[in-house]
Write an enzyme that holds these catalytic residues in place. Structure first.
Site, short mmCIF file in Angstrom:
data_model
loop_
_atom_site.label_atom_id
_atom_site.label_comp_id
_atom_site.label_asym_id
_atom_site.label_seq_id
_atom_site.Cartn_x
_atom_site.Cartn_y
_atom_site.Cartn_z
CE1 TYR A 195 1.22 5.47 8.04
CE2 TYR A 195 -0.73 4.84 9.01
CZ TYR A 195 0.00 5.10 7.82
OH TYR A 195 -0.98 5.30 6.96
CD GLU A 205 -3.18 0.57 1.93
OE1 GLU A 205 -3.65 -0.39 1.72
OE2 GLU A 205 -3.57 1.64 2.58
CG ASP A 261 -3.27 -1.32 5.21
OD1 ASP A 261 -1.97 -1.78 5.20
OD2 ASP A 261 -3.18 0.33 5.54
#
Length: 686
Positions: A321, A10, A110
């Site tokens: 993140y 991703e 994901d």
DNA sequence: GCAAGGTC
């Protein structure tokens, strides 16, 4: 030819982790036009791991949008839409190059609805239909090496086509509803008044605007009512304290006056002293929305700004993140190392770090919320260098929150003293911190106001300095601010952690809302009114819930994407036809409120000379802007303005001279406030 | 021109 597997991820960070986890040794890292990729050999096969950059393909209308309804859309490379997403071109080209000699394909995006669409589009539009059909799926919920290896060893033999179909349906439904209703409103104004106004509506933005509009209506229709409170100023062993009558608000002035009369010239006697101890645990680790709320409260940053700064800190490898919902920190994170590094990187964290490191165990407080892909936000321990002021402040907030998680609960003592004066009962509260615990690590961000009362004995007599009768007014409900509306969106379940702040920003940019204490403009109110009347579906958060049910049905194979899309089209056809019948009337109303909003936006405040409106005006002669009075030429009051930056009225009068105060926002400079009067006494001493 | 969703 040796078989070659292409693993599609991703995003770049995920590609790096996946390559490191799967490669037997160190993977060979390469770059194509700035796009990172990784090669290695595994069990006699060549493997290439390559990232996407989120969605590389987006929906676009296939012909010019002239009329509605319009349902003709298709996927195009993201860089071909608008001026944004320019980097996606390099990603598409890099993947195309690396896919040339690939014999097998794996989606490692994901495992959710959007991730499935991202990979499916890469496969379909870059690698070919055959690749899409034959691709396998890695299914993992964290990016740990362990999980990734497991996912590779237990590859799903095909893509989750139902999930992809659900995702594509979500994209289409949002486009159909959003673009058509937006187009309908803009067209209405254009046909009614021959002018273009950029108007928009959508599944998330419109319910958000409606929430704000309902609050606005409550505030506008609010009738303040007077009430009275009776306060007692007493001498508490040499310290002045203000006690409140136990009844609180008196709606009847006479009753309040009777209390005052009953207390006059009488001493206060301590009736009771109650103390309670309570523990307060540290707050949970930050997820994005908690960070946005706290950065707004402590630093005054908008949620969008916080998100941008957090992204910068993440890219500098200083924090984990940031786009996460999780309030959990798994034990696999090396807390000891991180705290050691934080302590050695900066003098201000040395003491707290040393204290925490001396604890027998480092276990963080955690919250309830989870995220399938990422833990809560935490500092990595890397030494920060060359940060801007805003980055440094947000980093400090994140570090202090992180350190707090390991601290002991704070121990607070609250105290309530009841006083008796001539048969009337008053009380006063105090609070003090007995043990600081985590509060000292959170520093100034921990808002625990102490009010320390002296030791008092029951029966003790206290001198009354004053009995005060105060008239107050009931207050309207609070306005939302950018952080609290983002929080509200999360509560009602609209938007995602990544989009909510931007969607609120869009409401500002459309001119629907204004101010840090959010006011809905006339235009915003009219958009909501028009849609409530002709397309109420799009004003409710129920539309999101309906979408989610439809997506679930597609995933479970109970409905097909085509059925769902067809039903939405039929419903929209009906709604849009009705809208069209009334479009001239709708257009006139929208245009009128648009003009009213523009005019109000120019209003900076009351003219101190004649009471008219001071307005942002552009000189015909010089084309420079200045502030003039709406009563010109009867009133010649005017003020000069700085020529650069955007000007926002703050609705306040200067404390020193009474002239309106404005805020000026300039690109690259911090916003500043000034009163309009150049001769203001406050400016004299500089 | 107009959505919402991923990403840097």
């Amino acid at each position: 030819m040796v078989a070659k597997t292409l693993i599609i991820c991703e995003k770049p960070a995920a590609a790096a982790k996946i390559a490191v986890a799967l490669a037997p040794g160190q993977p060979e890292a390469g770059q194509l036009n700035g796009v990172p990729f990784y090669n290695f050999e595994l069990e006699g096969r060549r493997v290439t791991v390559v990232p996407a950059l989120g969605h590389l393909f987006v929906l676009k209308n296939l012909k010019p949008l002239r009329d509605y309804p319009c349902y003709e859309v298709g996927w195009v490379p993201a860089y071909r839409v608008g001026g944004r997403a320019t980097r996606t071109k390099a990603f598409i080209e890099a993947i195309r190059e690396l896919a040339k000699d690939a014999t097998d394909f794996i989606s490692a995006c994901d495992y959710d609805i959007e991730g499935s669409v991202i990979a499916a589009n890469v496969l379909r539009f870059i690698c070919g239909e055959e690749a899409l059909r034959r691709a396998k799926r890695m299914k993992f919920s964290t990016l740990t090496a362990e999980d990734l290896r497991q996912a590779y060893e237990h590859l799903l033999p095909r893509l989750d086509y139902e999930l992809i179909e659900a995702g594509v349906a979500r994209h289409l439904l949002d486009w159909y509803w959003g673009m058509n209703v937006s187009l309908a409103m803009s067209t209405a104004v254009r046909l009614a008044e021959q002018r273009f106004v950029k108007l928009s509506a959508g599944r998330v933005q419109t319910p958000t605007l409606r929430i704000l509009a309902e609050r606005e209506r409550e505030i506008r229709s609010f009738k303040p009512e007077p009430y009275w409170v009776v306060n007692l100023v007493v001498d508490l062993n040499g310290m002045e304290g203000v006690a409140e009558h136990v009844k609180g608000r008196f709606s009847d002035r006479v009753a309040a006056e009777r209390v005052v009369a009953a207390c006059r010239e009488k001493p206060a006697r301590v009736f009771s002293v109650e103390k309670h101890r309570q523990q307060r645990s540290p707050p949970p680790p930050f997820n994005l929305s908690d960070l946005q709320m706290e950065a707004h409260r402590c630093l005054g940053y908008s949620p969008l700004r916080t998100q941008q700064i957090a992204q910068e800190l993440y890219q500098a490898a200083l924090i984990s993140y940031p786009r996460t919902d999780s309030q959990k920190l798994p034990p696999s994170i090396d807390f000891r190392r991180i705290i050691e590094q934080i302590g050695s990187a900066s003098a201000e964290y040395r003491r707290p770090a040393e204290e925490l490191l001396s604890l027998p165990e480092l276990r963080p407080r955690e919250g309830e919320k989870t995220d399938p892909a990422h833990p809560a936000i935490y500092p990595t321990g890397q030494r920060p260098e060359g940060l801007t002021g805003q980055q440094r402040k947000l980093y400090d907030l994140i570090v202090r929150r992180f350190l707090s998680l390991f601290g002991r609960p704070a121990l607070l003592e609250s105290m309530r003293v009841d006083l008796d004066v001539g048969g009337e009962r008053f009380f006063i509260r105090g609070r003090r911190v007995l043990e600081e615990g985590w509060l000292k690590y959170y520093g100034d961000y921990a808002a625990t106001e102490e009010a320390i009362l002296p030791e008092l004995q029951e029966g003790q007599s206290l001198a009354v300095k004053e009995v005060r009768l105060e008239e107050r007014q009931t207050q309207p409900p609070q306005r939302y601010n950018p952080a609290s509306i983002v929080k509200r969106m999360e509560e009602v379940g609209i938007g995602t952690k990544s989009t909510r702040a931007q969607i609120v920003q869009n409401l500002y940019e459309r001119g629907y809302i204004t101010g840090r204490q959010i006011t809905v403009t006339d235009l915003g109110m009219q958009v909501v009114d028009s849609l409530l009347r002709y397309c109420p579906e799009i004003t409710s958060e129920e539309l999101t819930a309906t979408f989610e049910r439809e997506m679930d049905a597609i995933q479970e194979g109970k409905k097909t994407k085509e059925e769902v899309i067809e039903r939405a089209r039929a419903e929209l056809d009906r709604i849009l036809a009705k809208f069209k019948q009334h479009q001239l009337e709708i257009g006139r109303l929208l245009a009128a409120s648009y003009r009213a909003s523009l005019l109000k936006q120019r209003n900076l405040g009351k003219c101190p000379i004649c009471g008219g409106e001071l307005r942002l005006t552009v000189s015909r002669a010089t084309h420079k802007r200045f502030v003039g009075c709406s009563n010109y030429p009867r009133c010649h009051n005017s003020f000069p303005l700085p020529q650069a930056g955007t000007i926002h009225p703050l609705g306040e009068a200067c404390k020193f001279c009474g002239a309106p105060v404005i805020q000026i926002n300039r690109a690259g400079a911090r916003p500043y406030r000034m009163c309009l009067n150049p001769d203001c006494p406050a400016k004299k001493n500089r």
